[in-house]
Enzyme design. Structure first.
Site, PDB file in Angstrom:
ATOM      1  N   SER A   1       7.119  -3.062   2.505  1.00  0.00           N
ATOM      2  CA  SER A   1       8.252  -2.893   1.584  1.00  0.00           C
ATOM      3  C   SER A   1       9.549  -2.550   2.311  1.00  0.00           C
ATOM      4  CB  SER A   1       7.938  -1.808   0.547  1.00  0.00           C
ATOM      5  OG  SER A   1       7.598  -0.593   1.181  1.00  0.00           O
TER       6      SER A   1
ATOM      7  N   ASP B   1      12.938   8.494  -0.804  1.00  0.00           N
ATOM      8  CA  ASP B   1      11.791   8.963  -1.600  1.00  0.00           C
ATOM      9  C   ASP B   1      10.694   9.509  -0.678  1.00  0.00           C
ATOM     10  OD1 ASP B   1      10.841   6.724  -0.370  1.00  0.00           O
ATOM     11  OD2 ASP B   1      10.265   5.655  -2.200  1.00  0.00           O
TER      12      ASP B   1
ATOM     13  N   HIS C   1      10.726   5.407   1.893  1.00  0.00           N
ATOM     14  CA  HIS C   1      11.668   4.288   2.021  1.00  0.00           C
ATOM     15  C   HIS C   1      13.039   4.794   2.484  1.00  0.00           C
ATOM     16  CE1 HIS C   1       8.516   2.731  -0.695  1.00  0.00           C
ATOM     17  NE2 HIS C   1       8.670   1.645   0.055  1.00  0.00           N
TER      18      HIS C   1
END
Lengths: 241, 241
Positions: free
Chosen positions: A11, A191, A194
């Protein structure tokens, strides 16, 4: 034919074209010289990646593959999901440390074989802010424990660095680099995992630096067409003859 | 093989991967489905473009070209430089209105012939804030007059729309669209010509809209590999068999 750089990862790669993202910054930096190609797969670990490498990159699957379509460089940025703890809610993404290391070896070997001239650049998982992970769980978390810890991430980062050394390819030790900033948790992580825009900036600058060490810099790479500054205002078409 | 969208244009395209840029936003939007390929050439007008079309896009020049490498869509975004006034400091970029129209026709025809299945999307020049152009000249400007006017830009936008209609391809009338916002000069333009993040957002949203009308939407386009949400946490490898 404009050279390509592939960004291959989870991600943190998939999201790298969001606002201020490191992938977009690379594409902007190389806007006249290199195509930056995104191959980010959110949530993926190295075990899953090994199942799909051929499909994503093999020559027979698409016109960009094979030796003729070899990129000048590829970033390989996996580990954050492998490092999920095996007894927490992210266990389905966990890959044991030794297997992670072997998998990463296999991934590097695949590209070395597929694209012998391509510069491979490994990137370690970033550090983890466990408190923030509790505030931003991505699944039901009745245990009330973080699915990742910074200590575990550090072990996967160390393994990634070892693979880079064993394979003779450069590595960005993001885990260590980011923690050199006292306020790394808030400055670089949105977070606990990320990246903020500032965190993305770190990755961008480190990638640029490593590419430069391999001769892949703006100054060293040709543009396909004349830059405006090089076009004679008194006879512009001369540049296009 | 992942589909491609080419972004072909001048500086407003070349800069589209800067922070909040419309190109980066497209790449982020389509992060798992489409490769967004940047072909932006700062300062270029349609006259110069016609000299380089073959080199940039012809099949023989690179592996991505030709019918097999046809993109699903291409944005063609030229006119802001053609619309430079012929008696101001940007005169070397000026292209007369009639020639601009003919050139744009030729550019569209080139792609129709090269890639018959590709969706072509024209974008008009944005509006011009003349006062801001005086504050942000890009060359010595002893005349003290803006090198572009909004009225001239409007004529080139109208010509672009006419070409789109004549060729039967969609067009984004950015010149009109942006001026529907009362504060368009400050809201959308950073130097009276180039786009703010908010202006980039307008282009992004309009492009997404036009692509959707041609069936090119996230929902309609396949991902090459399973999304995390579709992977069974109890048996992740099932998704990769």
């Amino acid at each position: 034919m404009r050279p390509k750089i592939f960004l291959f990862g989870d991600s943190i790669t998939q999201d790298s074209f969001a606002e201020g993202g490191w992938g977009a910054s690379l594409a902007n930096h190389f806007s006249r010289t290199v195509d930056v190609v995104l191959r980010g797969y959110s949530g993926y670990n190295t075990r899953w990646v090994l199942k799909v490498l051929e499909k994503v990159f093999a020559a027979t699957q698409h016109g960009d593959g094979g030796i003729n379509g070899a990129p000048v460089a590829i970033t390989i940025f996996f580990g954050a999901n492998d490092a999920c703890l095996p007894d927490r809610y992210g266990a389905f993404q966990h890959v044991p440390l030794l297997e992670y290391k072997q998998n990463l070896h296999s991934i590097v070997s695949f590209f070395v074989k597929q694209w012998p001239t391509t510069h491979i650049l490994l990137i370690t998982t970033p550090p983890i802010d466990e408190e923030a992970r509790l505030r931003y769980p991505y699944a039901y978390n009745p245990q009330g424990l973080p699915e990742r810890t910074n200590e575990a991430a550090g072990e996967y980062a160390t393994a990634c660095i070892a693979v880079a050394e064993e394979c003779g390819v450069p590595v960005i030790d993001l885990w260590t680099k980011m923690q050199q900033c006292p306020d790394w948790r808030k400055e670089y992580l949105c977070d606990g995992l990320h990246l903020t825009q500032s965190g993305n900036r770190v990755v961008f600058e480190e990638v640029i630096l490593k590419l430069r060490e391999k001769g892949l810099s703006l100054e060293a790479m040709p543009v396909d067409l004349p830059l405006l500054a090089d076009i004679d205002p008194n006879d512009p078409l001369k540049s296009f003859q």
